[in-house]
Scaffold this motif. Structure first.
Motif, mmCIF file in Angstrom:
data_model
loop_
_atom_site.group_PDB
_atom_site.id
_atom_site.type_symbol
_atom_site.label_atom_id
_atom_site.label_comp_id
_atom_site.label_asym_id
_atom_site.label_seq_id
_atom_site.Cartn_x
_atom_site.Cartn_y
_atom_site.Cartn_z
ATOM 1 N N ASP A 6 0.830 -1.196 0.000
ATOM 2 C CA ASP A 6 0.000 0.000 0.000
ATOM 3 C C ASP A 6 0.871 1.254 0.000
ATOM 4 N N VAL A 7 1.936 1.229 0.804
ATOM 5 C CA VAL A 7 2.800 2.401 0.976
ATOM 6 C C VAL A 7 4.256 1.975 0.920
ATOM 7 N N ILE A 8 5.064 2.711 0.174
ATOM 8 C CA ILE A 8 6.523 2.565 0.193
ATOM 9 C C ILE A 8 7.093 3.801 0.870
ATOM 10 N N ILE A 9 7.881 3.600 1.917
ATOM 11 C CA ILE A 9 8.545 4.699 2.619
ATOM 12 C C ILE A 9 10.033 4.619 2.309
ATOM 13 N N VAL A 10 10.554 5.666 1.679
ATOM 14 C CA VAL A 10 11.981 5.733 1.377
ATOM 15 C C VAL A 10 12.656 6.481 2.525
ATOM 16 N N GLY A 11 13.428 5.750 3.328
ATOM 17 C CA GLY A 11 14.080 6.333 4.496
ATOM 18 C C GLY A 11 13.601 5.686 5.776
ATOM 19 N N GLY A 12 14.535 5.103 6.508
ATOM 20 C CA GLY A 12 14.179 4.399 7.736
ATOM 21 C C GLY A 12 14.744 5.045 8.982
ATOM 22 N N GLY A 13 14.885 6.381 8.963
ATOM 23 C CA GLY A 13 15.301 7.091 10.166
ATOM 24 C C GLY A 13 14.161 7.208 11.156
ATOM 25 N N PRO A 25 -2.604 0.664 12.506
ATOM 26 C CA PRO A 25 -4.055 0.649 12.740
ATOM 27 C C PRO A 25 -4.882 0.849 11.470
ATOM 28 N N ALA A 26 -4.278 1.441 10.425
ATOM 29 C CA ALA A 26 -4.999 1.656 9.171
ATOM 30 C C ALA A 26 -5.070 0.381 8.337
ATOM 31 N N GLY A 27 -4.372 -0.668 8.770
ATOM 32 C CA GLY A 27 -4.403 -1.928 8.046
ATOM 33 C C GLY A 27 -3.651 -1.899 6.734
ATOM 34 N N LEU A 28 -2.640 -1.035 6.616
ATOM 35 C CA LEU A 28 -1.884 -0.884 5.382
ATOM 36 C C LEU A 28 -0.606 -1.719 5.404
ATOM 37 N N SER A 29 -0.243 -2.271 4.273
ATOM 38 C CA SER A 29 1.036 -2.953 4.124
ATOM 39 C C SER A 29 2.083 -1.911 3.728
ATOM 40 N N VAL A 30 3.259 -2.011 4.341
ATOM 41 C CA VAL A 30 4.261 -0.953 4.209
ATOM 42 C C VAL A 30 5.629 -1.560 3.887
ATOM 43 N N ALA A 31 6.323 -0.923 2.957
ATOM 44 C CA ALA A 31 7.726 -1.243 2.689
ATOM 45 C C ALA A 31 8.585 -0.081 3.156
ATOM 46 N N VAL A 32 9.680 -0.383 3.846
ATOM 47 C CA VAL A 32 10.636 0.638 4.284
ATOM 48 C C VAL A 32 11.966 0.356 3.590
ATOM 49 N N ILE A 33 12.478 1.344 2.869
ATOM 50 C CA ILE A 33 13.752 1.212 2.158
ATOM 51 C C ILE A 33 14.783 2.081 2.855
ATOM 52 N N GLU A 34 15.868 1.468 3.281
ATOM 53 C CA GLU A 34 16.903 2.195 4.025
ATOM 54 C C GLU A 34 18.283 1.696 3.568
ATOM 55 N N PRO A 35 19.165 2.612 3.160
ATOM 56 C CA PRO A 35 20.486 2.176 2.685
ATOM 57 C C PRO A 35 21.428 1.693 3.777
ATOM 58 N N PRO A 37 21.772 0.129 7.716
ATOM 59 C CA PRO A 37 21.132 -0.373 8.934
ATOM 60 C C PRO A 37 21.640 0.391 10.149
ATOM 61 N N PRO A 38 20.824 0.501 11.193
ATOM 62 C CA PRO A 38 21.281 1.186 12.410
ATOM 63 C C PRO A 38 22.504 0.500 13.004
ATOM 64 N N GLN A 39 23.403 1.295 13.525
ATOM 65 C CA GLN A 39 24.574 0.738 14.195
ATOM 66 C C GLN A 39 24.168 0.148 15.543
ATOM 67 N N ILE A 130 11.035 -4.713 5.502
ATOM 68 C CA ILE A 130 12.209 -3.854 5.494
ATOM 69 C C ILE A 130 13.142 -4.286 4.371
ATOM 70 N N PHE A 131 13.574 -3.329 3.561
ATOM 71 C CA PHE A 131 14.593 -3.558 2.548
ATOM 72 C C PHE A 131 15.830 -2.768 2.985
ATOM 73 N N CYS A 132 16.811 -3.465 3.543
ATOM 74 C CA CYS A 132 17.982 -2.802 4.123
ATOM 75 C C CYS A 132 19.129 -3.816 4.256
ATOM 76 N N PRO A 133 20.331 -3.473 3.806
ATOM 77 C CA PRO A 133 20.658 -2.247 3.082
ATOM 78 C C PRO A 133 20.147 -2.311 1.657
#
Length: 295
Positions: A6-13, A25-35, A37-39, A130-133
């Motif tokens: 449903d939603v692609i979010i570019v940036g995982g900060g 709560p909105a019942g949406l499927s989400v992709a998070v793209i982050e180059p 990974p957190p240290q 999550i797509f990372c890195p």
């Protein structure tokens, strides 16, 4: 490979990660793209030079996301009052949570602990992939949605794309959304200190001729310095030896907390403001610094 969301979010900060969690709560499927990974958070008791002042409303939002509970509370400090001094020595403003009928004005928390707590929630969230890195290579939009390709050839489709990738947003650039930047010619110099005297939950701020100095309370007798100053002066501060920098900050603060001892290396961030022509367009929305960058 192709994936649909449903939603692609570019940036995982902090912004992108919290948005992904808040959409559950909105019942949406989400992709998070982050180059990147957190240290891993070190267990050596060290402190992050970068801290955030979190308002009670933002803390409640992070709690609803499930992340605030994951931040070690012994590393979070309540700001119970604030003292702001002018550059004429006499002028002063005082703000009190007690006088306002509040428990605190804000919380001070370290960036890496907030990021770690958010990512632990992301990794458990069933509605998030999550797509990372991972690095974005191309994107195109139409009336029905968007298709985005990663550098490894993975294709993602979604009804909405969200740019949460910072002030220099790749997604915003691809969408052709213009910006109006203004560089202040200043640096935000940050560092943490151990203080001789207890801060008692007070955040201090001084408006000086050479910039603005703030000392924010950290757990025990520690404070986080945030100094906004012209770039030449900022570079001078960064070049000082630890004891010399501590002496300089102590003098600038009028020894409000007694002797200071540097406990994290100083670092600096350029200060600028940046407005965008559009925060939303068809099938794209900008959030965080990608939408409105302030110092």
């Amino acid at each position: 490979m192709s994936h649909s969301f449903d939603v692609i979010i570019v940036g995982g900060g902090l912004v992108g990660a919290s948005l992904a969690l808040a959409l559950k709560p909105a019942g949406l499927s989400v992709a998070v793209i982050e180059p990147r990974p957190p240290q891993p958070v070190p267990d050596d008791g060290s402190w992050d030079s970068r801290v955030y002042a979190i308002s009670p409303g933002s803390a409640a939002f992070l709690e609803r996301c499930g992340a605030w509970q994951g931040v070690p509370q012994d590393r979070v400090t309540r700001v119970e009052s604030m003292q702001v001094c002018g550059d004429d020595v006499r002028s002063r403003l005082d703000f009190s949570a007690y006088d306002a009928g509040l428990r605190e004005l804000a919380f001070i928390a370290e960036n890496r602990l907030l990021h770690d707590a958010l990512w632990q929630c992301l990794q458990r969230a069933e509605h998030v992939r999550i797509f990372c890195p991972a690095h974005c290579a191309a994107v195109e939009w139409n009336d029905r949605g968007a298709r985005l390709w990663l550098e490894d050839g993975t294709a993602l489709a979604a009804k909405l794309t969200v740019g949460a990738d910072g002030a220099d947003s790749w997604l915003r650039t691809q969408a052709g959304i213009g910006i109006r930047p203004r560089d202040y010619g200043q640096l935000g110099v940050v560092a943490n200190f151990a203080a001789e005297h207890a801060h008692r939950g007070v955040a201090h701020q001084w408006f000086r001729r050479d910039g603005i100095l703030a000392l924010l309370p950290l757990p025990d007798r520690r404070v986080s310095m945030v100094g906004s100053t012209p770039e030449p002066h900022g570079r001078e501060l960064l070049a000082l030896a630890p004891t010399a920098l501590a002496d300089r900050v102590e003098a600038a603060s009028g020894s409000a907390l007694g002797r200071l001892e540097l406990i994290t290396p100083p670092t600096a961030f350029p200060l600028r403001v940046q407005h965008v022509e559009n925060i939303v367009k068809s099938r794209i929305a900008l959030v965080g610094d990608a939408a409105h960058n302030v110092h």
